[in-house]
Enzyme design. Structure first.
Site, mmCIF file in Angstrom:
data_model
loop_
_atom_site.group_PDB
_atom_site.id
_atom_site.type_symbol
_atom_site.label_atom_id
_atom_site.label_comp_id
_atom_site.label_asym_id
_atom_site.label_seq_id
_atom_site.Cartn_x
_atom_site.Cartn_y
_atom_site.Cartn_z
ATOM 1 N N CYS A 3 -0.994 44.878 -21.342
ATOM 2 C CA CYS A 3 -0.150 44.645 -20.165
ATOM 3 C C CYS A 3 1.033 43.755 -20.524
ATOM 4 O O CYS A 3 0.906 42.524 -20.538
ATOM 5 C CB CYS A 3 -0.979 44.042 -19.034
ATOM 6 S SG CYS A 3 -0.052 43.895 -17.501
ATOM 7 N N CYS A 26 2.360 41.494 -17.702
ATOM 8 C CA CYS A 26 1.515 40.298 -17.491
ATOM 9 C C CYS A 26 1.739 39.245 -18.570
ATOM 10 O O CYS A 26 1.765 38.049 -18.288
ATOM 11 C CB CYS A 26 0.033 40.674 -17.545
ATOM 12 S SG CYS A 26 -0.386 42.202 -16.733
ATOM 13 N N ASP A 27 1.860 39.665 -19.815
ATOM 14 C CA ASP A 27 1.776 38.706 -20.927
ATOM 15 C C ASP A 27 3.102 38.425 -21.629
ATOM 16 O O ASP A 27 3.153 37.581 -22.526
ATOM 17 C CB ASP A 27 0.770 39.228 -21.981
ATOM 18 C CG ASP A 27 -0.646 39.243 -21.429
ATOM 19 O OD1 ASP A 27 -0.873 38.560 -20.419
ATOM 20 O OD2 ASP A 27 -1.508 39.926 -21.990
HETATM 21 C C1 FAD Z 1 -5.467 42.689 -20.762
HETATM 22 C C2 FAD Z 1 -4.972 42.765 -19.342
HETATM 23 C C3 FAD Z 1 -4.247 41.712 -18.838
HETATM 24 C C4 FAD Z 1 -3.802 41.752 -17.544
HETATM 25 N N1 FAD Z 1 -3.102 40.691 -17.064
HETATM 26 C C5 FAD Z 1 -2.634 40.720 -15.803
HETATM 27 C C6 FAD Z 1 -1.865 39.637 -15.302
HETATM 28 O O1 FAD Z 1 -1.611 38.645 -15.996
HETATM 29 N N2 FAD Z 1 -1.383 39.751 -14.037
HETATM 30 C C7 FAD Z 1 -1.622 40.836 -13.246
HETATM 31 O O2 FAD Z 1 -1.171 40.856 -12.091
HETATM 32 N N3 FAD Z 1 -2.346 41.878 -13.701
HETATM 33 C C8 FAD Z 1 -2.851 41.854 -14.955
HETATM 34 N N4 FAD Z 1 -3.536 42.914 -15.445
HETATM 35 C C9 FAD Z 1 -3.768 44.071 -14.564
HETATM 36 C C10 FAD Z 1 -4.916 43.743 -13.583
HETATM 37 O O3 FAD Z 1 -6.023 43.245 -14.309
HETATM 38 C C11 FAD Z 1 -5.312 44.986 -12.815
HETATM 39 O O4 FAD Z 1 -4.184 45.537 -12.193
HETATM 40 C C12 FAD Z 1 -6.355 44.654 -11.749
HETATM 41 O O5 FAD Z 1 -7.462 43.989 -12.321
HETATM 42 C C13 FAD Z 1 -6.836 45.918 -11.073
HETATM 43 O O6 FAD Z 1 -7.781 45.551 -10.114
HETATM 44 P P1 FAD Z 1 -8.867 46.590 -9.611
HETATM 45 O O7 FAD Z 1 -9.745 45.819 -8.689
HETATM 46 O O8 FAD Z 1 -8.245 47.826 -9.123
HETATM 47 O O9 FAD Z 1 -9.685 46.995 -10.922
HETATM 48 P P2 FAD Z 1 -10.465 46.091 -11.969
HETATM 49 O O10 FAD Z 1 -10.005 44.688 -11.946
HETATM 50 O O11 FAD Z 1 -10.423 46.857 -13.229
HETATM 51 O O12 FAD Z 1 -11.929 46.067 -11.385
HETATM 52 C C14 FAD Z 1 -12.728 47.230 -11.371
HETATM 53 C C15 FAD Z 1 -14.173 46.744 -11.357
HETATM 54 O O13 FAD Z 1 -15.035 47.849 -11.070
HETATM 55 C C16 FAD Z 1 -16.115 47.809 -11.973
HETATM 56 N N5 FAD Z 1 -16.625 49.170 -12.144
HETATM 57 C C17 FAD Z 1 -16.033 50.241 -12.747
HETATM 58 N N6 FAD Z 1 -16.837 51.315 -12.688
HETATM 59 C C18 FAD Z 1 -17.959 50.913 -12.028
HETATM 60 C C19 FAD Z 1 -19.168 51.564 -11.665
HETATM 61 N N7 FAD Z 1 -19.405 52.850 -11.961
HETATM 62 N N8 FAD Z 1 -20.118 50.859 -11.003
HETATM 63 C C20 FAD Z 1 -19.906 49.541 -10.683
HETATM 64 N N9 FAD Z 1 -18.780 48.872 -10.993
HETATM 65 C C21 FAD Z 1 -17.814 49.559 -11.661
HETATM 66 C C22 FAD Z 1 -15.520 47.253 -13.257
HETATM 67 O O14 FAD Z 1 -16.540 46.741 -14.086
HETATM 68 C C23 FAD Z 1 -14.614 46.172 -12.703
HETATM 69 O O15 FAD Z 1 -15.335 44.994 -12.477
HETATM 70 C C24 FAD Z 1 -4.048 42.891 -16.736
HETATM 71 C C25 FAD Z 1 -4.793 43.953 -17.244
HETATM 72 C C26 FAD Z 1 -5.246 43.894 -18.528
HETATM 73 C C27 FAD Z 1 -6.060 45.061 -19.061
#
Ligand code: FAD
Length: 270
Positions: free
Chosen positions: A92, A95-96
């Site tokens: 990302c 983000c970084d």
């Molecule tokens: C390395 C990295 C750094 C980042 N840094 C930033 C930042 O600094 N600022 C920022 O704004 N965004 C950042 N992002 C992006 C941000 O993390 C995502 O946009 C955000 O987390 C998405 O949220 P979400 O709830 O949709 O999904 P996620 O946060 O991915 O959460 C999904 C959850 O569902 C769970 N899950 C998946 N499948 C299943 C299943 N079958 N059963 C049960 N649970 C399940 C996963 O384990 C996870 O806990 C970063 C992403 C990455 C990869």
């Protein structure tokens, strides 16, 4: 949970990813949310109430369901990648990028995301190398031209990263392998940004909800899926914004939509 500094979460100039997540979990617990540390392996959304099964064979039924399973970055699967994930290896740039002021960075990929990573990182550093497996960039022509016009961006074509090196704390360099003649080159770098795609975690509903051609859950009115009573939010629906705040915002919309759906359901059942 898988990142270090989050610098774009409103109300906090900077916070560690795991601390942010624990704060959010504690807030949800305080509001009465129950957490089950289980993985959903199967769903039946064809009849109501909906049924979901977990990897421990737990069966749950529900009148409304919100899917917020996120997406996972595609990986190189090369030595050093897992070891230095979050310690110089990132997927990302938005983000970084701010962590790489005047540092050397490489971006792996040649599509639109890779070009957007260049634009994000170029605000902080002139030392950018793009490494692309093909012999030409595949991003939209205008974006490609914009990047080619950058005097400070170097591009290595027909190449991939075969190893990531570090000093145990952080990335210090990479080995690049030329795809045509298999020759290798060592490059010193402080950051490695993967822009080789994301895979939405929509497998558990892939035969039951409408997905787009990349596997993202299709939504209308922000959070409504193709099945009445099933809502989706966050990165599993969103190939565009992919930020903590945008996914949290859509999670809030899904919660309000599910609540409205449940109240309508209880009115019709009276
Ligand atoms: C390395 C990295 C750094 C980042 N840094 C930033 C930042 O600094 N600022 C920022 O704004 N965004 C950042 N992002 C992006 C941000 O993390 C995502 O946009 C955000 O987390 C998405 O949220 P979400 O709830 O949709 O999904 P996620 O946060 O991915 O959460 C999904 C959850 O569902 C769970 N899950 C998946 N499948 C299943 C299943 N079958 N059963 C049960 N649970 C399940 C996963 O384990 C996870 O806990 C970063 C992403 C990455 C990869």
């Amino acid at each position: 949970m898988g990142t270090t500094f989050v610098n774009n979460w409103p109300g906090k100039t900077s916070i560690m990813g795991p601390e942010l997540m624990m704060n959010i979990q504690n807030h949800a617990l305080h509001a009465g949310c129950e957490f089950l540390p289980e993985t959903v392996v199967r769903t039946d959304l064809s009849k109501k109430p909906f049924t979901i099964w977990t990897h421990r064979d737990k069966e749950l039924t529900t009148d409304a369901l919100i899917i917020a399973t996120g997406s996972l970055p595609k990986k190189l699967n090369c030595p050093g990648e897992a070891e230095y994930w979050g310690k110089g290896v990132s997927s990302c740039a938005v983000c970084d990028a701010a962590l790489y002021q005047d540092k050397k960075v490489v971006i792996i990929g040649g599509g639109d995301s890779a070009m957007e990573y260049v634009l994000a990182l170029a605000k902080y550093t002139d030392h950018i190398t793009v490494i692309h497996i093909l012999d030409k960039l595949t991003a939209a022509p205008t974006l490609t031209q914009k990047i080619l016009d950058f005097p400070t961006v170097k591009i290595m074509y027909s190449s991939t990263v075969s190893e990531i090196h570090g000093d145990n704390n952080h990335v210090t360099g990479i080995t690049v392998t030329n795809q045509k003649d298999q020759t290798t080159t060592s490059l010193s770098t402080d950051g490695v940004f993967l822009a080789i795609g994301l895979r939405p975690n929509s497998g558990i509903v892939q035969d039951q909800l409408e997905l787009d051609n990349l596997g993202y859950i299709k939504v209308t009115h922000n959070t409504h899926t193709s099945v009445d009573g099933v809502f989706a939010a966050g990165d599993v629906t969103d190939p565009r914004y992919r930020q903590a705040i945008s996914s949290s915002g859509s999670g809030c919309m899904a919660a309000l939509d599910a609540e409205r759906y449940l109240s309508t359901l209880s009115l019709t059942q009276k």
